[in-house]
Design a protein around this motif. Structure first.
Motif, PDB file in Angstrom:
ATOM      1  N   ASN A 129       0.954  -5.546  -7.884  1.00 32.28           N
ATOM      2  CA  ASN A 129       0.276  -5.329  -6.620  1.00 32.28           C
ATOM      3  C   ASN A 129      -1.225  -5.431  -6.878  1.00 32.28           C
ATOM      4  N   ILE A 130      -1.802  -6.597  -6.560  1.00 36.05           N
ATOM      5  CA  ILE A 130      -3.215  -6.817  -6.928  1.00 36.05           C
ATOM      6  C   ILE A 130      -4.179  -6.128  -5.967  1.00 36.05           C
ATOM      7  N   THR A 131      -5.404  -5.959  -6.432  1.00 33.10           N
ATOM      8  CA  THR A 131      -6.448  -5.388  -5.579  1.00 33.10           C
ATOM      9  C   THR A 131      -7.041  -6.492  -4.700  1.00 33.10           C
ATOM     10  N   VAL A 132      -7.705  -6.053  -3.647  1.00 32.92           N
ATOM     11  CA  VAL A 132      -8.379  -6.995  -2.751  1.00 32.92           C
ATOM     12  C   VAL A 132      -9.458  -7.758  -3.532  1.00 32.92           C
ATOM     13  N   GLU A 133     -10.098  -7.077  -4.453  1.00 27.03           N
ATOM     14  CA  GLU A 133     -11.138  -7.734  -5.259  1.00 27.03           C
ATOM     15  C   GLU A 133     -10.555  -8.890  -6.088  1.00 27.03           C
ATOM     16  N   LYS A 134      -9.417  -8.644  -6.688  1.00 30.43           N
ATOM     17  CA  LYS A 134      -8.754  -9.688  -7.473  1.00 30.43           C
ATOM     18  C   LYS A 134      -8.367 -10.866  -6.561  1.00 30.43           C
ATOM     19  N   LEU A 135      -7.914 -10.545  -5.366  1.00 28.94           N
ATOM     20  CA  LEU A 135      -7.581 -11.590  -4.386  1.00 28.94           C
ATOM     21  C   LEU A 135      -8.791 -12.494  -4.122  1.00 28.94           C
ATOM     22  N   TYR A 136      -9.971 -11.888  -4.005  1.00 33.28           N
ATOM     23  CA  TYR A 136     -11.185 -12.669  -3.749  1.00 33.28           C
ATOM     24  C   TYR A 136     -11.557 -13.534  -4.959  1.00 33.28           C
TER      25      TYR A 136
ATOM     26  N   THR B 164      -1.623   7.255   8.278  1.00 34.82           N
ATOM     27  CA  THR B 164      -1.448   6.359   7.133  1.00 34.82           C
ATOM     28  C   THR B 164      -0.833   7.078   5.931  1.00 34.82           C
ATOM     29  N   GLY B 165      -0.930   8.408   5.929  1.00 33.80           N
ATOM     30  CA  GLY B 165      -0.472   9.152   4.761  1.00 33.80           C
ATOM     31  C   GLY B 165      -1.445   9.047   3.598  1.00 33.80           C
ATOM     32  N   ILE B 166      -2.669   8.617   3.917  1.00 32.60           N
ATOM     33  CA  ILE B 166      -3.708   8.530   2.880  1.00 32.60           C
ATOM     34  C   ILE B 166      -4.601   9.762   3.016  1.00 32.60           C
ATOM     35  N   ASP B 167      -4.929  10.352   1.899  1.00 36.53           N
ATOM     36  CA  ASP B 167      -5.783  11.536   1.894  1.00 36.53           C
ATOM     37  C   ASP B 167      -7.091  11.277   2.659  1.00 36.53           C
ATOM     38  N   ARG B 168      -7.509  12.256   3.455  1.00 35.05           N
ATOM     39  CA  ARG B 168      -8.693  12.085   4.295  1.00 35.05           C
ATOM     40  C   ARG B 168      -9.946  11.742   3.487  1.00 35.05           C
ATOM     41  N   SER B 169     -10.104  12.373   2.357  1.00 33.82           N
ATOM     42  CA  SER B 169     -11.310  12.110   1.558  1.00 33.82           C
ATOM     43  C   SER B 169     -11.246  10.698   0.965  1.00 33.82           C
ATOM     44  N   TYR B 170     -10.024  10.227   0.719  1.00 33.10           N
ATOM     45  CA  TYR B 170      -9.869   8.867   0.194  1.00 33.10           C
ATOM     46  C   TYR B 170     -10.187   7.852   1.301  1.00 33.10           C
ATOM     47  N   ILE B 171      -9.792   8.166   2.535  1.00 32.96           N
ATOM     48  CA  ILE B 171     -10.165   7.316   3.680  1.00 32.96           C
ATOM     49  C   ILE B 171     -11.687   7.179   3.737  1.00 32.96           C
ATOM     50  N   GLY B 172     -12.366   8.296   3.580  1.00 31.51           N
ATOM     51  CA  GLY B 172     -13.834   8.271   3.593  1.00 31.51           C
ATOM     52  C   GLY B 172     -14.378   7.362   2.501  1.00 31.51           C
ATOM     53  N   ARG B 173     -13.783   7.465   1.327  1.00 30.27           N
ATOM     54  CA  ARG B 173     -14.246   6.641   0.196  1.00 30.27           C
ATOM     55  C   ARG B 173     -13.974   5.153   0.450  1.00 30.27           C
ATOM     56  N   ILE B 174     -12.834   4.858   1.058  1.00 29.49           N
ATOM     57  CA  ILE B 174     -12.521   3.456   1.399  1.00 29.49           C
ATOM     58  C   ILE B 174     -13.571   2.938   2.384  1.00 29.49           C
ATOM     59  N   GLU B 175     -13.834   3.720   3.409  1.00 30.23           N
ATOM     60  CA  GLU B 175     -14.746   3.260   4.463  1.00 30.23           C
ATOM     61  C   GLU B 175     -16.196   3.130   3.966  1.00 30.23           C
ATOM     62  N   ARG B 176     -16.526   3.905   2.960  1.00 30.90           N
ATOM     63  CA  ARG B 176     -17.881   3.784   2.391  1.00 30.90           C
ATOM     64  C   ARG B 176     -17.945   2.712   1.299  1.00 30.90           C
ATOM     65  N   GLY B 177     -16.818   2.091   1.021  1.00 32.32           N
ATOM     66  CA  GLY B 177     -16.801   1.018   0.022  1.00 32.32           C
ATOM     67  C   GLY B 177     -16.891   1.531  -1.400  1.00 32.32           C
ATOM     68  N   GLU B 178     -16.433   2.752  -1.611  1.00 29.03           N
ATOM     69  CA  GLU B 178     -16.529   3.341  -2.947  1.00 29.03           C
ATOM     70  C   GLU B 178     -15.310   3.042  -3.807  1.00 29.03           C
ATOM     71  N   VAL B 179     -14.252   2.545  -3.174  1.00 26.80           N
ATOM     72  CA  VAL B 179     -13.047   2.224  -3.941  1.00 26.80           C
ATOM     73  C   VAL B 179     -12.572   0.816  -3.622  1.00 26.80           C
ATOM     74  N   ASN B 180     -11.873   0.262  -4.569  1.00 27.10           N
ATOM     75  CA  ASN B 180     -11.365  -1.094  -4.470  1.00 27.10           C
ATOM     76  C   ASN B 180      -9.862  -0.990  -4.208  1.00 27.10           C
ATOM     77  N   ILE B 181      -9.455  -1.146  -2.958  1.00 25.53           N
ATOM     78  CA  ILE B 181      -8.053  -0.909  -2.612  1.00 25.53           C
ATOM     79  C   ILE B 181      -7.151  -2.084  -2.984  1.00 25.53           C
ATOM     80  N   THR B 182      -5.868  -1.808  -3.048  1.00 29.50           N
ATOM     81  CA  THR B 182      -4.893  -2.865  -3.317  1.00 29.50           C
ATOM     82  C   THR B 182      -4.552  -3.581  -2.005  1.00 29.50           C
ATOM     83  N   VAL B 183      -3.995  -4.769  -2.150  1.00 25.25           N
ATOM     84  CA  VAL B 183      -3.562  -5.530  -0.980  1.00 25.25           C
ATOM     85  C   VAL B 183      -2.481  -4.739  -0.220  1.00 25.25           C
ATOM     86  N   GLU B 184      -1.628  -4.050  -0.960  1.00 26.32           N
ATOM     87  CA  GLU B 184      -0.578  -3.255  -0.329  1.00 26.32           C
ATOM     88  C   GLU B 184      -1.172  -2.153   0.569  1.00 26.32           C
TER      89      GLU B 184
END
Lengths: 73, 73
Positions: free
Chosen positions: A46-53, B30-50
């Motif tokens: 399950n690749i990351t979005v970054e890897k996809l790019y 989504t079942g995603i932790d609220r603080s993790y949602i914040g980190r995603i939206e701030r671009g602090e994490v590199n999420i998977t395609v899934e």
């Protein structure tokens, strides 16, 4: 979402062949290990979005064009 | 590719608000932790395609529509 990884891998493999890359040449161009490329294309990881790019950049296509439609999964 | 995570996070936040989800409601859906949602939206994490597909399913949009164009990065 195993189907997602499988469908995404299939799209990547198809585009790679379309662009005339062998798995070896593709591994070299992307800097991704050849065996890992195989695993991506078989939908085993399950690749990351970054890897996809990174993959899309080498394949000179938009990352979005490699994603299977949600409705087809 | 820090810009990618930032641009993707911005798109997700925009679509979440468009759909009327608070961060709390979105976390629940989504079942995603609220603080993790914040980190995603701030671009602090590199999420998977899934994860992208899980988010798009809740936002009722195509995953591809959340991706920034490669050319704008």
């Amino acid at each position: 979402m195993e189907e997602l990884a499988t469908a995404l891998g299939r799209n990547i493999r198809q585009k790679r062949k379309e662009k005339g890359f062998s798995q070896d040449a593709f591994a070299l161009a992307t800097g991704i290990d050849r065996s890992y490329i195989g695993r991506i294309e078989r939908g085993e990881v399950n690749i990351t979005v970054e890897k996809l790019y990174e993959i899309a950049a080498v394949l000179q296509c938009e990352p979005a064009s490699l994603l299977p439609a949600q409705t087809t999964l």
